[in-house]
Scaffold this motif. Structure first.
Motif, short mmCIF file in Angstrom:
data_model
loop_
_atom_site.label_atom_id
_atom_site.label_comp_id
_atom_site.label_asym_id
_atom_site.label_seq_id
_atom_site.Cartn_x
_atom_site.Cartn_y
_atom_site.Cartn_z
N GLU A 191 1.29 -1.41 0.04
CA GLU A 191 -0.10 -0.06 -0.04
C GLU A 191 0.79 1.56 0.27
O GLU A 191 0.88 2.48 -0.89
CB GLU A 191 -1.61 -0.17 0.95
CG GLU A 191 -1.88 -0.74 1.56
CD GLU A 191 -2.97 -1.41 2.22
OE1 GLU A 191 -2.38 -0.27 3.24
OE2 GLU A 191 -3.80 -1.40 2.06
N SER A 192 1.90 1.00 0.44
CA SER A 192 3.34 2.76 1.06
C SER A 192 4.11 2.75 -0.28
O SER A 192 3.81 4.09 -0.68
CB SER A 192 3.69 2.57 2.01
OG SER A 192 2.69 2.13 3.20
N ALA A 193 3.52 1.39 -0.69
CA ALA A 193 5.29 2.05 -2.13
C ALA A 193 3.45 2.70 -2.80
O ALA A 193 3.94 3.04 -4.51
CB ALA A 193 5.27 0.45 -2.72
N ASP A 194 2.47 2.28 -3.66
CA ASP A 194 1.34 2.13 -4.39
C ASP A 194 1.15 3.85 -4.61
O ASP A 194 1.28 4.38 -5.01
CB ASP A 194 0.35 0.85 -4.72
CG ASP A 194 0.23 0.01 -4.63
OD1 ASP A 194 1.45 -0.43 -5.50
OD2 ASP A 194 -0.67 -1.00 -4.43
N ARG A 195 0.82 4.06 -3.01
CA ARG A 195 1.06 5.23 -3.04
C ARG A 195 1.85 6.40 -3.08
O ARG A 195 2.22 7.49 -4.14
CB ARG A 195 0.67 5.98 -1.10
CG ARG A 195 0.82 6.97 -0.98
CD ARG A 195 0.60 7.73 0.55
NE ARG A 195 0.41 9.09 1.01
CZ ARG A 195 0.59 9.30 1.76
NH1 ARG A 195 1.17 8.79 2.86
NH2 ARG A 195 0.23 10.46 1.99
N LEU A 196 3.46 5.71 -3.54
CA LEU A 196 4.77 6.08 -4.01
C LEU A 196 4.25 6.39 -5.19
O LEU A 196 5.50 7.84 -5.87
CB LEU A 196 5.81 6.04 -2.86
CG LEU A 196 7.42 6.43 -3.75
CD1 LEU A 196 7.80 8.12 -3.32
CD2 LEU A 196 8.67 5.63 -2.75
N ALA A 233 8.77 1.92 -6.70
CA ALA A 233 8.57 1.31 -5.47
C ALA A 233 7.88 0.40 -4.93
O ALA A 233 7.19 0.14 -6.04
CB ALA A 233 7.76 2.35 -4.26
N VAL A 234 8.14 -0.97 -4.32
CA VAL A 234 8.58 -2.04 -4.80
C VAL A 234 7.60 -2.89 -2.63
O VAL A 234 8.68 -2.48 -2.30
CB VAL A 234 8.97 -2.91 -5.59
CG1 VAL A 234 9.06 -4.14 -5.27
CG2 VAL A 234 9.33 -2.99 -6.40
N GLY A 235 6.95 -3.22 -2.63
CA GLY A 235 6.62 -3.55 -0.99
C GLY A 235 7.77 -4.88 -1.19
O GLY A 235 7.31 -6.01 -2.51
N SER A 236 7.44 -5.09 0.55
CA SER A 236 8.20 -7.03 0.03
C SER A 236 8.21 -6.82 1.34
O SER A 236 7.29 -5.84 2.99
CB SER A 236 9.74 -6.30 -0.59
OG SER A 236 10.58 -7.45 0.51
N THR A 237 8.93 -7.54 2.74
CA THR A 237 8.77 -7.67 3.54
C THR A 237 10.24 -8.32 4.09
O THR A 237 11.18 -9.00 3.13
CB THR A 237 8.37 -8.77 4.63
OG1 THR A 237 8.45 -10.19 3.60
CG2 THR A 237 6.55 -8.48 4.14
N ASP A 238 10.63 -8.34 5.56
CA ASP A 238 12.03 -8.61 5.70
C ASP A 238 12.40 -9.85 6.67
O ASP A 238 10.77 -10.21 5.72
CB ASP A 238 12.53 -7.57 7.12
CG ASP A 238 11.81 -7.73 8.05
OD1 ASP A 238 10.95 -8.16 8.43
OD2 ASP A 238 12.06 -6.70 9.47
N GLU A 239 13.30 -10.17 7.66
CA GLU A 239 13.09 -12.19 7.58
C GLU A 239 12.16 -12.25 9.05
O GLU A 239 11.91 -13.36 9.39
CB GLU A 239 14.16 -12.00 8.26
CG GLU A 239 15.42 -11.09 8.78
CD GLU A 239 15.71 -10.29 8.67
OE1 GLU A 239 16.14 -9.64 9.71
OE2 GLU A 239 15.51 -9.83 7.33
N ARG A 240 11.87 -10.95 9.43
CA ARG A 240 10.22 -11.13 10.34
C ARG A 240 9.18 -10.48 10.40
O ARG A 240 8.26 -10.46 11.35
CB ARG A 240 11.27 -9.88 11.76
CG ARG A 240 12.52 -10.81 12.24
CD ARG A 240 12.60 -9.48 12.78
NE ARG A 240 14.13 -9.94 14.29
CZ ARG A 240 15.18 -9.53 14.26
NH1 ARG A 240 15.08 -7.76 14.81
NH2 ARG A 240 15.42 -9.89 14.81
N GLY A 241 9.06 -10.76 8.68
CA GLY A 241 7.38 -10.84 8.71
C GLY A 241 7.63 -8.31 8.18
O GLY A 241 6.09 -8.18 8.36
#
Length: 92
Positions: free
Chosen positions: A39-44, A60-68
């Motif tokens: 959602e944040s990446a889409d806004r950017l 911008a591309v949304g992703s997660t880190d190893e902790r989610g």
């Protein structure tokens, strides 16, 4: 056929998608982190489009880190990122 936000495939920036590929940890809610980051990446991305940038050159591309936790990465061609940096510097 590509879905919304997938029109960039094949533009030379596709390697960013798997930057931090790690094994998933059972019990970690990666989906919630990814959803917020997306959602944040889409806004950017909408803001970048609004000031004249093309998503094939910077996005911008949304992703997660190893902790989610959600992570948003900005990827782009150096000349376009330089233009974005100049725009941000002038606004500061």
């Amino acid at each position: 056929m590509t879905g919304a936000g997938e029109e960039w495939i094949g533009d030379g920036l596709q390697d960013i998608e798997g930057m931090d590929a790690v094994l998933w940890t059972p019990g970690v809610d990666y989906i919630a982190g990814w959803r917020g980051a997306r959602e944040s990446a889409d806004r950017l991305n909408r803001a970048l489009l609004g000031v004249g940038f093309e998503l094939s050159a910077v996005r911008a591309v949304g992703s997660t880190d190893e902790r989610g936790r959600g992570v948003v990465r900005l990827a782009g061609r150096p000349d376009t990122v330089d233009r974005l940096a100049a725009l941000l510097e002038s606004a500061a």
